[in-house]
Design a protein around this motif. Structure first.
Motif, PDB file in Angstrom:
ATOM      1  N   TYR A  31      22.011 -37.902 -10.138  1.00  0.00           N
ATOM      2  CA  TYR A  31      20.813 -38.501  -9.557  1.00  0.00           C
ATOM      3  C   TYR A  31      21.049 -38.925  -8.109  1.00  0.00           C
ATOM      4  O   TYR A  31      20.313 -38.532  -7.212  1.00  0.00           O
ATOM      5  CB  TYR A  31      20.340 -39.701 -10.384  1.00  0.00           C
ATOM      6  CG  TYR A  31      19.204 -40.429  -9.708  1.00  0.00           C
ATOM      7  CD1 TYR A  31      17.923 -39.890  -9.706  1.00  0.00           C
ATOM      8  CD2 TYR A  31      19.410 -41.618  -9.015  1.00  0.00           C
ATOM      9  CE1 TYR A  31      16.880 -40.525  -9.053  1.00  0.00           C
ATOM     10  CE2 TYR A  31      18.381 -42.260  -8.372  1.00  0.00           C
ATOM     11  CZ  TYR A  31      17.114 -41.714  -8.382  1.00  0.00           C
ATOM     12  OH  TYR A  31      16.090 -42.335  -7.720  1.00  0.00           O
ATOM     13  N   PHE A  32      22.068 -39.716  -7.870  1.00  0.00           N
ATOM     14  CA  PHE A  32      22.267 -40.258  -6.528  1.00  0.00           C
ATOM     15  C   PHE A  32      22.691 -39.186  -5.528  1.00  0.00           C
ATOM     16  O   PHE A  32      22.436 -39.319  -4.333  1.00  0.00           O
ATOM     17  CB  PHE A  32      23.276 -41.414  -6.546  1.00  0.00           C
ATOM     18  CG  PHE A  32      22.712 -42.674  -7.160  1.00  0.00           C
ATOM     19  CD1 PHE A  32      21.657 -43.346  -6.563  1.00  0.00           C
ATOM     20  CD2 PHE A  32      23.228 -43.185  -8.339  1.00  0.00           C
ATOM     21  CE1 PHE A  32      21.123 -44.499  -7.121  1.00  0.00           C
ATOM     22  CE2 PHE A  32      22.710 -44.340  -8.913  1.00  0.00           C
ATOM     23  CZ  PHE A  32      21.651 -45.000  -8.310  1.00  0.00           C
ATOM     24  N   ASP A  33      23.327 -38.112  -5.993  1.00  0.00           N
ATOM     25  CA  ASP A  33      23.743 -37.037  -5.091  1.00  0.00           C
ATOM     26  C   ASP A  33      22.635 -36.023  -4.818  1.00  0.00           C
ATOM     27  O   ASP A  33      22.685 -35.336  -3.802  1.00  0.00           O
ATOM     28  CB  ASP A  33      24.955 -36.286  -5.654  1.00  0.00           C
ATOM     29  CG  ASP A  33      26.244 -37.069  -5.515  1.00  0.00           C
ATOM     30  OD1 ASP A  33      26.233 -38.124  -4.840  1.00  0.00           O
ATOM     31  OD2 ASP A  33      27.258 -36.631  -6.086  1.00  0.00           O
ATOM     32  N   GLU A  38      16.186 -37.477  -2.106  1.00  0.00           N
ATOM     33  CA  GLU A  38      14.790 -37.288  -1.691  1.00  0.00           C
ATOM     34  C   GLU A  38      14.001 -38.579  -1.880  1.00  0.00           C
ATOM     35  O   GLU A  38      13.201 -38.949  -1.005  1.00  0.00           O
ATOM     36  CB  GLU A  38      14.158 -36.160  -2.501  1.00  0.00           C
ATOM     37  CG  GLU A  38      14.783 -34.800  -2.221  1.00  0.00           C
ATOM     38  CD  GLU A  38      14.330 -33.736  -3.220  1.00  0.00           C
ATOM     39  OE1 GLU A  38      13.369 -33.987  -3.970  1.00  0.00           O
ATOM     40  OE2 GLU A  38      14.955 -32.663  -3.233  1.00  0.00           O
ATOM     41  N   GLU A  39      14.230 -39.245  -3.004  1.00  0.00           N
ATOM     42  CA  GLU A  39      13.523 -40.498  -3.252  1.00  0.00           C
ATOM     43  C   GLU A  39      13.974 -41.576  -2.269  1.00  0.00           C
ATOM     44  O   GLU A  39      13.163 -42.376  -1.813  1.00  0.00           O
ATOM     45  CB  GLU A  39      13.742 -40.951  -4.701  1.00  0.00           C
ATOM     46  CG  GLU A  39      13.066 -40.034  -5.698  1.00  0.00           C
ATOM     47  CD  GLU A  39      13.232 -40.475  -7.136  1.00  0.00           C
ATOM     48  OE1 GLU A  39      14.056 -41.374  -7.414  1.00  0.00           O
ATOM     49  OE2 GLU A  39      12.535 -39.914  -7.986  1.00  0.00           O
ATOM     50  N   ARG A  40      15.260 -41.594  -1.944  1.00  0.00           N
ATOM     51  CA  ARG A  40      15.786 -42.566  -0.975  1.00  0.00           C
ATOM     52  C   ARG A  40      15.149 -42.341   0.391  1.00  0.00           C
ATOM     53  O   ARG A  40      14.754 -43.293   1.067  1.00  0.00           O
ATOM     54  CB  ARG A  40      17.302 -42.438  -0.861  1.00  0.00           C
ATOM     55  CG  ARG A  40      17.906 -43.436   0.133  1.00  0.00           C
ATOM     56  CD  ARG A  40      19.318 -43.105   0.512  1.00  0.00           C
ATOM     57  NE  ARG A  40      19.329 -41.824   1.202  1.00  0.00           N
ATOM     58  CZ  ARG A  40      20.350 -40.989   1.239  1.00  0.00           C
ATOM     59  NH1 ARG A  40      21.474 -41.282   0.622  1.00  0.00           N
ATOM     60  NH2 ARG A  40      20.273 -39.857   1.888  1.00  0.00           N
ATOM     61  N   ASP A  41      15.037 -41.097   0.802  1.00  0.00           N
ATOM     62  CA  ASP A  41      14.482 -40.785   2.121  1.00  0.00           C
ATOM     63  C   ASP A  41      13.026 -41.217   2.260  1.00  0.00           C
ATOM     64  O   ASP A  41      12.550 -41.435   3.374  1.00  0.00           O
ATOM     65  CB  ASP A  41      14.622 -39.286   2.417  1.00  0.00           C
ATOM     66  CG  ASP A  41      16.082 -38.879   2.606  1.00  0.00           C
ATOM     67  OD1 ASP A  41      16.932 -39.771   2.829  1.00  0.00           O
ATOM     68  OD2 ASP A  41      16.366 -37.672   2.507  1.00  0.00           O
ATOM     69  N   ALA A  42      12.323 -41.374   1.150  1.00  0.00           N
ATOM     70  CA  ALA A  42      10.927 -41.800   1.192  1.00  0.00           C
ATOM     71  C   ALA A  42      10.790 -43.320   1.301  1.00  0.00           C
ATOM     72  O   ALA A  42       9.693 -43.819   1.532  1.00  0.00           O
ATOM     73  CB  ALA A  42      10.201 -41.300  -0.063  1.00  0.00           C
ATOM     74  N   ARG A  48      16.282 -48.139   2.007  1.00  0.00           N
ATOM     75  CA  ARG A  48      17.215 -47.004   1.956  1.00  0.00           C
ATOM     76  C   ARG A  48      18.652 -47.514   1.916  1.00  0.00           C
ATOM     77  O   ARG A  48      19.484 -47.005   1.161  1.00  0.00           O
ATOM     78  CB  ARG A  48      17.020 -46.070   3.158  1.00  0.00           C
ATOM     79  CG  ARG A  48      15.852 -45.124   3.007  1.00  0.00           C
ATOM     80  CD  ARG A  48      15.907 -43.975   4.005  1.00  0.00           C
ATOM     81  NE  ARG A  48      16.010 -44.382   5.393  1.00  0.00           N
ATOM     82  CZ  ARG A  48      14.978 -44.611   6.205  1.00  0.00           C
ATOM     83  NH1 ARG A  48      13.735 -44.464   5.764  1.00  0.00           N
ATOM     84  NH2 ARG A  48      15.179 -44.976   7.456  1.00  0.00           N
ATOM     85  N   VAL A  49      18.931 -48.536   2.725  1.00  0.00           N
ATOM     86  CA  VAL A  49      20.271 -49.132   2.729  1.00  0.00           C
ATOM     87  C   VAL A  49      20.549 -49.778   1.367  1.00  0.00           C
ATOM     88  O   VAL A  49      21.625 -49.595   0.791  1.00  0.00           O
ATOM     89  CB  VAL A  49      20.420 -50.165   3.869  1.00  0.00           C
ATOM     90  CG1 VAL A  49      21.725 -50.933   3.749  1.00  0.00           C
ATOM     91  CG2 VAL A  49      20.315 -49.477   5.220  1.00  0.00           C
ATOM     92  N   ALA A  50      19.575 -50.504   0.844  1.00  0.00           N
ATOM     93  CA  ALA A  50      19.722 -51.153  -0.462  1.00  0.00           C
ATOM     94  C   ALA A  50      19.943 -50.103  -1.558  1.00  0.00           C
ATOM     95  O   ALA A  50      20.772 -50.291  -2.452  1.00  0.00           O
ATOM     96  CB  ALA A  50      18.497 -52.000  -0.785  1.00  0.00           C
ATOM     97  N   MET A 106      12.762 -49.998  -5.649  1.00  0.00           N
ATOM     98  CA  MET A 106      13.530 -48.789  -5.967  1.00  0.00           C
ATOM     99  C   MET A 106      12.698 -47.829  -6.819  1.00  0.00           C
ATOM    100  O   MET A 106      11.836 -48.247  -7.579  1.00  0.00           O
ATOM    101  CB  MET A 106      14.803 -49.156  -6.743  1.00  0.00           C
ATOM    102  CG  MET A 106      15.782 -50.018  -6.007  1.00  0.00           C
ATOM    103  SD  MET A 106      16.586 -49.112  -4.690  1.00  0.00           S
ATOM    104  CE  MET A 106      16.694 -50.407  -3.480  1.00  0.00           C
ATOM    105  N   PRO A 107      13.006 -46.535  -6.723  1.00  0.00           N
ATOM    106  CA  PRO A 107      12.348 -45.558  -7.602  1.00  0.00           C
ATOM    107  C   PRO A 107      12.691 -45.842  -9.066  1.00  0.00           C
ATOM    108  O   PRO A 107      13.792 -46.334  -9.370  1.00  0.00           O
ATOM    109  CB  PRO A 107      12.957 -44.212  -7.166  1.00  0.00           C
ATOM    110  CG  PRO A 107      13.525 -44.460  -5.805  1.00  0.00           C
ATOM    111  CD  PRO A 107      13.908 -45.910  -5.761  1.00  0.00           C
ATOM    112  N   PRO A 108      11.778 -45.551  -9.988  1.00  0.00           N
ATOM    113  CA  PRO A 108      11.981 -45.865 -11.414  1.00  0.00           C
ATOM    114  C   PRO A 108      13.270 -45.282 -12.001  1.00  0.00           C
ATOM    115  O   PRO A 108      13.944 -45.959 -12.786  1.00  0.00           O
ATOM    116  CB  PRO A 108      10.751 -45.267 -12.097  1.00  0.00           C
ATOM    117  CG  PRO A 108       9.721 -45.197 -11.022  1.00  0.00           C
ATOM    118  CD  PRO A 108      10.456 -44.984  -9.739  1.00  0.00           C
ATOM    119  N   HIS A 109      13.635 -44.065 -11.638  1.00  0.00           N
ATOM    120  CA  HIS A 109      14.842 -43.453 -12.187  1.00  0.00           C
ATOM    121  C   HIS A 109      16.079 -44.221 -11.709  1.00  0.00           C
ATOM    122  O   HIS A 109      17.006 -44.452 -12.495  1.00  0.00           O
ATOM    123  CB  HIS A 109      14.923 -41.985 -11.776  1.00  0.00           C
ATOM    124  CG  HIS A 109      15.918 -41.197 -12.573  1.00  0.00           C
ATOM    125  ND1 HIS A 109      15.962 -39.837 -12.535  1.00  0.00           N
ATOM    126  CD2 HIS A 109      16.901 -41.551 -13.427  1.00  0.00           C
ATOM    127  CE1 HIS A 109      16.936 -39.405 -13.322  1.00  0.00           C
ATOM    128  NE2 HIS A 109      17.522 -40.430 -13.872  1.00  0.00           N
TER     129      HIS A 109
END
Length: 152
Positions: A31-33, A38-42, A48-50, A106-109
């Motif tokens: 997920y994180f890789d 993509e979710e972080r970039d949004a 994004r730092v968090a 944060m995104p749900p996943h």
């Protein structure tokens, strides 16, 4: 239940937790890789730092859990003396805290993985703390009766 029965239960519990930790580590890495990037970039810059910090916290929690479980497996296999497992360097390491308010952004996943890693860490921490409890000595007579019952 005799010492052998308790050992068998302990081994199954440790093995089950180990499989769970490895599956979660694989899910978190995937997920994180990949998807999470993509979710972080949004997210907004601060979030994004968090998000990146939380991915590191998940990894830290899981590595502490896996290391502790491997130590317990080594004890069960007779590769490590039980007393050696009580050394501070072999105990469950401290896990970083997660700020609940940050999870709302944060995104749900990501939230699901973070909360699952926290819950797994807490379960293993309870097991680690139980190592400090006094051991209840099994009477020799009870031990012999358990061995006889197992033989027949």
């Amino acid at each position: 239940m005799g010492q052998q029965g308790t050992s068998r239960i302990h081994r199954k519990l440790i093995d089950s937790l180990y499989v769970e930790a490895m599956l979660l580590a694989d899910e978190a890495r995937g997920y994180f890789d990949q998807i999470g990037r993509e979710e972080r970039d949004a997210l907004e810059a601060l979030n994004r730092v968090a998000f990146s910090c939380e991915s590191l916290k998940v990894t830290t929690r899981l590595m502490h859990v896996i290391a502790w479980l491997l130590t317990q497996r080594a004890v069960d296999a007779g590769e490590l003396a039980p007393g050696d497992a009580l050394s501070p360097s072999r105990r469950l390491g401290d896990a970083p805290e997660t700020d609940e308010t940050l999870l709302q952004a944060m995104p749900p996943h990501a939230v699901a993985i973070i909360l699952t890693s926290i819950e797994l860490y807490r379960r293993v921490a309870r097991l680690d703390q139980s190592l400090d409890l006094p051991v209840i000595a099994v009477s020799p007579a009870r031990s012999m009766m358990d061995r006889l019952a197992a033989a027949f």
